[in-house]
Design a protein around this motif. Structure first.
Motif, PDB file in Angstrom:
ATOM      1  N   ILE A 168     -19.065 -18.596   1.110  1.00 24.13           N
ATOM      2  CA  ILE A 168     -19.389 -19.352   2.425  1.00 24.13           C
ATOM      3  C   ILE A 168     -18.114 -20.290   2.710  1.00 24.13           C
ATOM      4  O   ILE A 168     -17.755 -20.278   4.129  1.00 24.13           O
ATOM      5  N   LEU A 169     -17.907 -21.101   1.950  1.00 23.46           N
ATOM      6  CA  LEU A 169     -17.093 -22.065   2.070  1.00 23.46           C
ATOM      7  C   LEU A 169     -15.609 -21.446   2.668  1.00 23.46           C
ATOM      8  O   LEU A 169     -14.963 -21.951   3.355  1.00 23.46           O
ATOM      9  N   GLU A 170     -15.423 -20.424   1.847  1.00 21.56           N
ATOM     10  CA  GLU A 170     -13.997 -19.754   2.342  1.00 21.56           C
ATOM     11  C   GLU A 170     -14.201 -19.175   3.863  1.00 21.56           C
ATOM     12  O   GLU A 170     -13.137 -19.114   4.478  1.00 21.56           O
ATOM     13  N   SER A 171     -15.179 -18.638   4.051  1.00 25.65           N
ATOM     14  CA  SER A 171     -15.536 -17.933   5.541  1.00 25.65           C
ATOM     15  C   SER A 171     -15.366 -19.458   6.541  1.00 25.65           C
ATOM     16  O   SER A 171     -14.934 -19.270   7.418  1.00 25.65           O
ATOM     17  N   ILE A 172     -15.950 -20.523   6.089  1.00 27.81           N
ATOM     18  CA  ILE A 172     -16.010 -21.596   7.156  1.00 27.81           C
ATOM     19  C   ILE A 172     -14.618 -22.080   7.293  1.00 27.81           C
ATOM     20  O   ILE A 172     -14.086 -22.307   8.387  1.00 27.81           O
ATOM     21  N   LEU A 173     -13.871 -22.154   6.215  1.00 30.29           N
ATOM     22  CA  LEU A 173     -12.502 -22.631   6.168  1.00 30.29           C
ATOM     23  C   LEU A 173     -11.577 -21.623   7.245  1.00 30.29           C
ATOM     24  O   LEU A 173     -10.612 -21.981   7.718  1.00 30.29           O
ATOM     25  N   GLY A 174     -11.909 -20.331   6.960  1.00 30.25           N
ATOM     26  CA  GLY A 174     -11.254 -19.565   7.585  1.00 30.25           C
ATOM     27  C   GLY A 174     -11.207 -19.548   9.073  1.00 30.25           C
ATOM     28  O   GLY A 174     -10.058 -19.255   9.969  1.00 30.25           O
ATOM     29  N   VAL A 175     -12.460 -19.786   9.558  1.00 33.37           N
ATOM     30  CA  VAL A 175     -12.872 -20.185  11.149  1.00 33.37           C
ATOM     31  C   VAL A 175     -11.905 -21.254  11.618  1.00 33.37           C
ATOM     32  O   VAL A 175     -11.191 -21.276  12.546  1.00 33.37           O
ATOM     33  N   LEU A 176     -11.876 -22.439  10.601  1.00 33.34           N
ATOM     34  CA  LEU A 176     -11.129 -23.643  11.014  1.00 33.34           C
ATOM     35  C   LEU A 176      -9.566 -23.351  11.215  1.00 33.34           C
ATOM     36  O   LEU A 176      -8.912 -23.640  11.916  1.00 33.34           O
ATOM     37  N   LYS A 177      -9.121 -22.473  10.024  1.00 32.95           N
ATOM     38  CA  LYS A 177      -7.894 -22.181  10.034  1.00 32.95           C
ATOM     39  C   LYS A 177      -7.246 -21.168  11.165  1.00 32.95           C
ATOM     40  O   LYS A 177      -6.131 -21.295  11.765  1.00 32.95           O
ATOM     41  N   SER A 178      -8.216 -20.325  11.658  1.00 32.26           N
ATOM     42  CA  SER A 178      -7.959 -19.708  12.958  1.00 32.26           C
ATOM     43  C   SER A 178      -7.792 -20.222  14.218  1.00 32.26           C
ATOM     44  O   SER A 178      -7.331 -19.666  15.190  1.00 32.26           O
ATOM     45  N   GLY A 179      -8.320 -21.587  14.041  1.00 34.78           N
ATOM     46  CA  GLY A 179      -8.508 -22.436  15.580  1.00 34.78           C
ATOM     47  C   GLY A 179      -9.574 -22.112  16.501  1.00 34.78           C
ATOM     48  O   GLY A 179      -9.602 -22.684  17.491  1.00 34.78           O
ATOM     49  N   ARG A 180     -10.527 -21.347  15.881  1.00 28.96           N
ATOM     50  CA  ARG A 180     -11.907 -21.135  16.569  1.00 28.96           C
ATOM     51  C   ARG A 180     -12.826 -22.321  16.810  1.00 28.96           C
ATOM     52  O   ARG A 180     -13.671 -22.451  17.561  1.00 28.96           O
ATOM     53  N   ALA A 181     -12.555 -23.154  15.835  1.00 27.43           N
ATOM     54  CA  ALA A 181     -13.596 -24.334  15.738  1.00 27.43           C
ATOM     55  C   ALA A 181     -12.639 -25.501  14.931  1.00 27.43           C
ATOM     56  O   ALA A 181     -11.436 -25.369  14.347  1.00 27.43           O
ATOM     57  N   ASP A 182     -12.970 -26.650  15.413  1.00 31.23           N
ATOM     58  CA  ASP A 182     -12.303 -27.772  15.128  1.00 31.23           C
ATOM     59  C   ASP A 182     -13.102 -28.681  13.938  1.00 31.23           C
ATOM     60  O   ASP A 182     -12.479 -29.638  13.317  1.00 31.23           O
TER      61      ASP A 182
END
Length: 232
Positions: A168-182
């Motif tokens: 889950i943590l890796e999924s959360i990090l992936g969203v942040l890296k994609s720029g979809r969330a700050d």
């Protein structure tokens, strides 16, 4: 000053960001750029926190996988063994007994004996199912307790226990890296929206109801069940 692209702090007079290579020599940032810089700084800080958490909880990756497997088995055996074998066995047994006492002769035993065997087999399945349910429920409570102790030992964890699975943590990090969330919170909300929210809530409530009646220590067990809904 900060890089307009990634938010990294760069020395004044620098032409290119040492982190992402973006051109930062375009003069003083506008108000919009300053706001974006601040968001990038926050996002970079959040990603660093997540990377640290992944390093910590990744040491228990195998235990999280074991939790997922055991939680599925708890749900499976909580429903109880199917009673159809007992029902059909009873029907066949009764039919054979009626035929036997009605003068059907020894041939009626071809119904009586299989019917009795089906009933006995069904009862054994019920007993075995209860034993397996108790075993996996005890394992479920044990593993979740170990995971919760491990979670509590991590100071200022950036996420709740239900999101501490390294996947889950890796999924959360992936969203942040994609720029979809700050922020981490925004990233989690996006993941929940992408997942089957209703199915996740129903399953977690089912697990809680199964465990609550069996053991008070099982009340924390469903915290980690969210992992199944963020996997590819």
């Amino acid at each position: 000053m900060y890089c307009n692209n990634c938010g990294t702090l760069v020395p004044d007079g620098t032409s290119f960001c040492g982190n992402c290579g973006a051109n930062v020599a375009g003069g003083a940032p506008t108000q919009i750029q300053q706001f974006q810089n601040q968001k990038n700084v926050v996002r970079q800080s959040e990603m660093t926190e997540l990377e640290n958490a992944i390093g910590y909880f990744g040491q228990k990756r195998d235990l999280f996988k074991e939790y997922d497997l055991v939680s599925d088995l708890v749900v499976e055996f909580a429903g109880g063994a199917k009673k159809s074998l007992i029902v059909w066995g009873a029907i066949i047994f009764v039919a054979g007994m009626i035929a036997l006492f009605g003068g059907g002769g020894a041939g009626s035993l071809f119904f009586v004996l299989p019917g009795a065997a089906m009933i006995a087999g069904g009862i054994l399945m019920q007993v075995n199912n209860k034993k397996k349910y108790k075993y996996y429920l005890d394992e479920y409570v044990r593993i979740s307790g170990e995971l919760m102790d491990y979670y509590n030992a991590y100071p200022n964890c950036p996420v709740g226990a239900e999101y501490s699975n390294p996947e889950i943590l890796e999924s959360i990090l992936g969203v942040l890296k994609s720029g979809r969330a700050d922020t981490i919170k925004e990233s989690i909300n996006l993941l929940i929206s992408d997942a089957e929210r209703a199915e996740m809530q129903a399953t977690m409530q089912a697990i809680e109801s199964y465990t609550a009646s069996a053991s008070a220590s099982a009340s924390t067990a469903a915290f980690f069940a969210a992992a199944n809904f963020f996997k590819d």
